[in-house]
Design an enzyme around this catalytic site. Structure first.
Site, mmCIF file in Angstrom:
data_model
loop_
_atom_site.group_PDB
_atom_site.id
_atom_site.type_symbol
_atom_site.label_atom_id
_atom_site.label_comp_id
_atom_site.label_asym_id
_atom_site.label_seq_id
_atom_site.Cartn_x
_atom_site.Cartn_y
_atom_site.Cartn_z
ATOM 1 N N ARG A 70 0.824 -1.208 0.000
ATOM 2 C CA ARG A 70 0.000 0.000 0.000
ATOM 3 C C ARG A 70 0.862 1.265 0.000
ATOM 4 O O ARG A 70 0.537 2.252 -0.684
ATOM 5 C CB ARG A 70 -0.919 -0.006 1.221
ATOM 6 C CG ARG A 70 -1.996 1.072 1.192
ATOM 7 C CD ARG A 70 -3.148 0.721 2.105
ATOM 8 N NE ARG A 70 -4.188 1.742 2.024
ATOM 9 C CZ ARG A 70 -4.454 2.605 2.998
ATOM 10 N NH1 ARG A 70 -3.763 2.569 4.128
ATOM 11 N NH2 ARG A 70 -5.419 3.499 2.862
ATOM 12 N N HIS A 74 0.517 4.178 -2.830
ATOM 13 C CA HIS A 74 0.250 5.579 -2.492
ATOM 14 C C HIS A 74 1.415 6.477 -2.893
ATOM 15 O O HIS A 74 1.214 7.654 -3.184
ATOM 16 C CB HIS A 74 -0.047 5.718 -1.000
ATOM 17 C CG HIS A 74 -1.435 5.272 -0.639
ATOM 18 N ND1 HIS A 74 -2.262 5.992 0.199
ATOM 19 C CD2 HIS A 74 -2.147 4.176 -1.008
ATOM 20 C CE1 HIS A 74 -3.420 5.361 0.325
ATOM 21 N NE2 HIS A 74 -3.368 4.248 -0.387
ATOM 22 N N ASN A 102 -4.239 8.821 3.831
ATOM 23 C CA ASN A 102 -3.005 8.368 4.480
ATOM 24 C C ASN A 102 -3.048 8.463 6.006
ATOM 25 O O ASN A 102 -2.573 7.571 6.713
ATOM 26 C CB ASN A 102 -1.808 9.182 3.974
ATOM 27 C CG ASN A 102 -1.535 8.955 2.503
ATOM 28 O OD1 ASN A 102 -1.977 7.967 1.920
ATOM 29 N ND2 ASN A 102 -0.796 9.866 1.878
ATOM 30 N N HIS A 201 -5.993 -6.200 -2.482
ATOM 31 C CA HIS A 201 -6.850 -6.156 -1.295
ATOM 32 C C HIS A 201 -7.107 -7.549 -0.741
ATOM 33 O O HIS A 201 -7.684 -7.683 0.341
ATOM 34 C CB HIS A 201 -8.181 -5.466 -1.628
ATOM 35 C CG HIS A 201 -8.062 -3.987 -1.782
ATOM 36 N ND1 HIS A 201 -9.112 -3.167 -2.140
ATOM 37 C CD2 HIS A 201 -6.994 -3.157 -1.623
ATOM 38 C CE1 HIS A 201 -8.706 -1.912 -2.192
ATOM 39 N NE2 HIS A 201 -7.422 -1.878 -1.891
#
Length: 335
Positions: A70, A74, A102, A201
């Site tokens: 992740r 990001h 975040n 996910h």
């Protein structure tokens, strides 16, 4: 063994990792300058160091795999894959850690610090934080059962960050399919890339604040109120009440939450996806662009693994044309 490398009883690694080949010679972040052999002369043990630390971390806590993947995602969605997500706020710089998607959510920064410390002990000032994240994300995937891919390296670390871009460019759990496709397209990523990347996910957890609207909204509609879905929904509501408990978490793949597999896509087909943004890929009126991909990945895990690997490389090749440096500390630009 490289200096600073070591962890008792490391997890078995599925494949030998590819070592990196040229010295740092350019300040521009051009994707064409990334290569598999970028560090072979300047830090030949770089990938071994990252691999060993990730083995230790995932063995200690399997959630570390999802944290690192992740972080890489990001990072790449803001200014390109340039390590900007790792920067702390200072008197002269506003970082991205307080962005809506975040704050109170991203984890794994201490693990990045630890890996960077090992790399600096072995090869001072050579391996960028952006490359560290890209390689660690690949290793994290393998360590929980996912596919291997070669990671082109040679990224540079940005000296700046963008809180505004983090707030505007990173997809959110509440957004509809059209918006999600647009956000991925803006990064040069197709609907297929989007569905494949969201497949990560399968090992992720989500905070109540991100799925509350979903479970008190159209969850029953998409799941067709089937008995098993109702039991699952009741458990979700216990975890995530209408008021409070924002930081309570639930796995996005409730059948095999610590294994990187294709079970996540079955939840979408059953209409029990935890996040609105995930379920939209199958249930949205615009789902003709993505629903068949969801079905394909559930039917063929090999196809999912291949496309995920290819999409991770494409996402990892998004670079920051402004150039950069190799940070000595991933939290701060060099003095």
């Amino acid at each position: 063994m490289a200096k600073g490398v070591g962890c008792s009883t490391p997890l078995p690694f599925v494949m030998a990792l590819v070592l990196a080949t040229a010295a740092i010679t350019s300040l521009a972040q051009d994707p064409s300058q990334l290569s598999l052999g970028y560090y072979s002369k300047t830090c030949p043990t770089a990938e071994q160091i990252v691999r060993t630390e990730m083995e230790c971390a995932v063995k200690a806590n399997p959630r570390n795999a999802a944290f690192i993947i992740r972080l890489h995602f990001h990072d790449c969605f803001v200014q390109g894959c340039d390590g900007s997500v790792l920067l702390d706020d200072t008197a002269t710089l506003i970082g991205e850690k307080q962005a809506d998607q975040n704050v109170n959510s991203l984890q794994g920064f201490e693990l990045v610090d630890k890996i960077k410390e090992k790399l600096e002990a072995e090869c001072p000032g050579v391996v960028s934080c952006a490359d560290l994240l890209a390689v660690a994300a690949r290793d994290a995937t393998i360590l929980v059962g996912g596919p291997y891919w070669d990671v082109p390296v040679g990224r540079l670390d940005s000296k700046t960050a963008s809180l505004d871009q983090a707030n505007s460019d990173i997809p959110t759990p509440q957004q509809g399919l059209a918006t999600l496709i647009t956000k991925f397209s803006a990064k040069g990523l197709s609907p297929t890339d989007m569905v494949a990347l969201v497949g990560s996910h399968t090992i992720g957890m989500s905070r109540c604040v991100n799925f509350r609207d979903r479970i008190y909204g159209d969850f029953q509609l998409t799941s067709k109120s089937e008995a098993s879905a109702q039991v699952y929904l009741s458990k979700l509501k216990e975890t995530c009440p209408t008021d409070g408990g924002d930081d309570n978490v639930s796995p996005m793949d409730y059948t095999s939450p610590t294994v990187f597999d294709n079970a996540f896509f079955e939840t979408l087909i059953q209409g029990t996806g935890l996040l609105n943004s995930d379920q939209e890929m199958y249930s949205s009126l615009l789902g003709f662009e993505t629903s068949h991909i969801v079905e394909k990945y559930w039917a063929e895990s090999i196809s999912f693994f291949k496309d995920f690997s290819d999409s991770m490389v494409r996402m990892g090749n998004i670079t920051n044309p402004a150039g950069g440096e190799v940070r000595k500390n991933c939290r701060f630009a060099n003095a």
